[in-house]
Design an enzyme around this catalytic site. Structure first.
Site, PDB file in Angstrom:
ATOM      1  N   CYS A 150       6.173  -5.346   0.090  1.00  0.00           N
ATOM      2  CA  CYS A 150       6.290  -4.021  -0.510  1.00  0.00           C
ATOM      3  C   CYS A 150       6.235  -2.918   0.563  1.00  0.00           C
ATOM      4  CB  CYS A 150       5.248  -3.849  -1.609  1.00  0.00           C
ATOM      5  SG  CYS A 150       5.732  -2.595  -2.788  1.00  0.00           S
ATOM      6  N   GLU A 155       0.716 -12.002  -4.086  1.00  0.00           N
ATOM      7  CA  GLU A 155      -0.743 -12.140  -3.878  1.00  0.00           C
ATOM      8  C   GLU A 155      -1.559 -11.474  -4.983  1.00  0.00           C
ATOM      9  OE1 GLU A 155       1.219 -10.100  -2.282  1.00  0.00           O
ATOM     10  OE2 GLU A 155       0.228  -8.156  -2.220  1.00  0.00           O
ATOM     11  N   GLY A 209       0.871  -1.169   0.000  1.00  0.00           N
ATOM     12  CA  GLY A 209       0.000   0.000   0.000  1.00  0.00           C
ATOM     13  C   GLY A 209       0.904   1.212   0.000  1.00  0.00           C
ATOM     14  N   GLU A 210       0.758   2.050   0.995  1.00  0.00           N
ATOM     15  CA  GLU A 210       1.595   3.244   1.109  1.00  0.00           C
ATOM     16  C   GLU A 210       2.187   3.240   2.518  1.00  0.00           C
ATOM     17  OE1 GLU A 210       2.313   5.113  -1.503  1.00  0.00           O
ATOM     18  OE2 GLU A 210       3.658   6.170  -0.146  1.00  0.00           O
ATOM     19  N   SER A 211       3.491   3.020   2.594  1.00  0.00           N
ATOM     20  CA  SER A 211       4.108   2.806   3.908  1.00  0.00           C
ATOM     21  C   SER A 211       3.930   4.012   4.829  1.00  0.00           C
ATOM     22  CB  SER A 211       5.590   2.462   3.750  1.00  0.00           C
ATOM     23  OG  SER A 211       6.273   3.464   3.007  1.00  0.00           O
ATOM     24  N   ARG A 226      12.689   3.446  -1.084  1.00  0.00           N
ATOM     25  CA  ARG A 226      11.300   3.496  -1.572  1.00  0.00           C
ATOM     26  C   ARG A 226      11.283   3.839  -3.057  1.00  0.00           C
ATOM     27  NH1 ARG A 226       7.710   7.604   1.201  1.00  0.00           N
ATOM     28  NH2 ARG A 226       6.037   6.311   0.379  1.00  0.00           N
ATOM     29  N   ILE A 240       5.137  -3.027  -7.755  1.00  0.00           N
ATOM     30  CA  ILE A 240       4.329  -1.817  -7.919  1.00  0.00           C
ATOM     31  C   ILE A 240       4.934  -0.713  -7.058  1.00  0.00           C
ATOM     32  CG2 ILE A 240       2.027  -0.816  -7.641  1.00  0.00           C
ATOM     33  CD1 ILE A 240       0.935  -3.699  -7.944  1.00  0.00           C
ATOM     34  N   ARG A 241       5.544   0.262  -7.713  1.00  0.00           N
ATOM     35  CA  ARG A 241       6.283   1.299  -6.971  1.00  0.00           C
ATOM     36  C   ARG A 241       7.098   0.636  -5.858  1.00  0.00           C
ATOM     37  NH1 ARG A 241       3.042   4.268  -4.202  1.00  0.00           N
ATOM     38  NH2 ARG A 241       1.273   2.907  -4.549  1.00  0.00           N
ATOM     39  N   HIS A 254       4.732  -8.334  -4.833  1.00  0.00           N
ATOM     40  CA  HIS A 254       3.391  -8.822  -4.482  1.00  0.00           C
ATOM     41  C   HIS A 254       3.112 -10.151  -5.159  1.00  0.00           C
ATOM     42  CE1 HIS A 254       1.890  -4.924  -2.898  1.00  0.00           C
ATOM     43  NE2 HIS A 254       2.639  -4.389  -3.835  1.00  0.00           N
TER      44      HIS A 254
HETATM   45  N1  GLN Z   1       5.819   2.880  -2.821  1.00  0.00           N
HETATM   46  C1  GLN Z   1       5.041   2.395  -1.721  1.00  0.00           C
HETATM   47  C2  GLN Z   1       5.588   2.890  -0.393  1.00  0.00           C
HETATM   48  O1  GLN Z   1       6.590   3.506  -0.329  1.00  0.00           O
HETATM   49  C3  GLN Z   1       4.984   0.880  -1.707  1.00  0.00           C
HETATM   50  C4  GLN Z   1       4.179   0.377  -2.863  1.00  0.00           C
HETATM   51  C5  GLN Z   1       3.508  -0.936  -2.625  1.00  0.00           C
HETATM   52  O2  GLN Z   1       3.312  -1.372  -1.496  1.00  0.00           O
HETATM   53  N2  GLN Z   1       3.089  -1.562  -3.696  1.00  0.00           N
HETATM   54  O3  GLN Z   1       5.017   2.662   0.605  1.00  0.00           O
END
Ligand code: GLN
Length: 200
Positions: free
Chosen positions: A83, A179, A51-53, A112, A141-142, A177
């Site tokens: 991630c 999943e 997600g977004e840390s 990141r 993903i990112r 990921h």
């Molecule tokens: N770029 C996101 C972060 O810094 C991580 C991306 C992800 O969990 N797919 O949290």
């Protein structure tokens, strides 16, 4: 073996919670969403989703989960971070936003968004020595990259040498990921080899 006697928590503050639950369901493992300190009681392992840390970090403080999570990880609760979850387990973060904190658990430095932004997200297969058979399928993903590792075992490396998975005791972090692409074997390995063997 993974199975009916395990209950796995999925940290459900933000991120791809449902996709992890679906993998656990496919593997026949009971699960529970973790949003409050009380939800941590009685779980055999915890998944921290992607997600977004920085958002998960903030929400963990708002929901008063930060300190209980740090304590549980330090006491040896098995954890799988994917991630953003990997970033939250790292002791050092390159590219953190102001004030961004982590839970610790893995003495690593992660960068990141190391592959670039959303447009540089990709899917690929690569060999993971701990997983028998076909290469592991994964979405990045990112995604972060692990830049420095101290006292952790490296469990996943891309063909170009980038480190994307580490383990320290019962704490496992991967930059990708499984999943999201129907890959269940990394979760199965964690359940069978890390959670089932944990001394707590
Ligand atoms: N770029 C996101 C972060 O810094 C991580 C991306 C992800 O969990 N797919 O949290």
């Amino acid at each position: 073996m993974a199975g009916s006697r395990q209950t796995i928590g999925v940290l459900a503050l933000q991120g791809d919670v449902r996709e992890h639950e679906l993998v656990l369901e496919k593997l026949g493992v009971a699960h529970r969403q973790v949003r409050t300190p009380a939800d941590l009681a009685g779980i055999d392992g915890l998944i921290i989703p992607g997600g977004e840390s920085s958002v998960i970090d903030k929400l963990s403080r708002i929901f008063e989960l930060r300190e209980p999570l740090i304590a549980a990880i330090a006491e040896g609760l098995p954890v799988l971070g994917t991630c953003a979850g990997l970033i939250l387990l790292a002791t050092r973060v390159i590219g953190a936003i102001d004030g961004q904190q982590t839970f610790g658990g893995l003495d690593i430095e992660v960068e990141r968004n190391a592959f670039g932004g959303q447009l540089e997200s990709f899917e690929m297969s690569f060999d993971m020595p701990i997983i028998d058979g076909e290469p592991v399928r994964a979405a990045f993903i990112r995604a972060p990259i692990i830049r420095d590792v101290r006292g952790c075992a490296i469990i996943a490396t891309l063909p170009n040498g980038e480190i994307v998975g580490v383990r320290s005791g019962a704490c496992v972090g991967i930059a990708f990921h499984p999943e999201l692409v129907g890959e269940t074997r990394v979760h199965a390995w964690w359940l069978n080899s890390v959670v089932a063997g944990a001394q707590r």
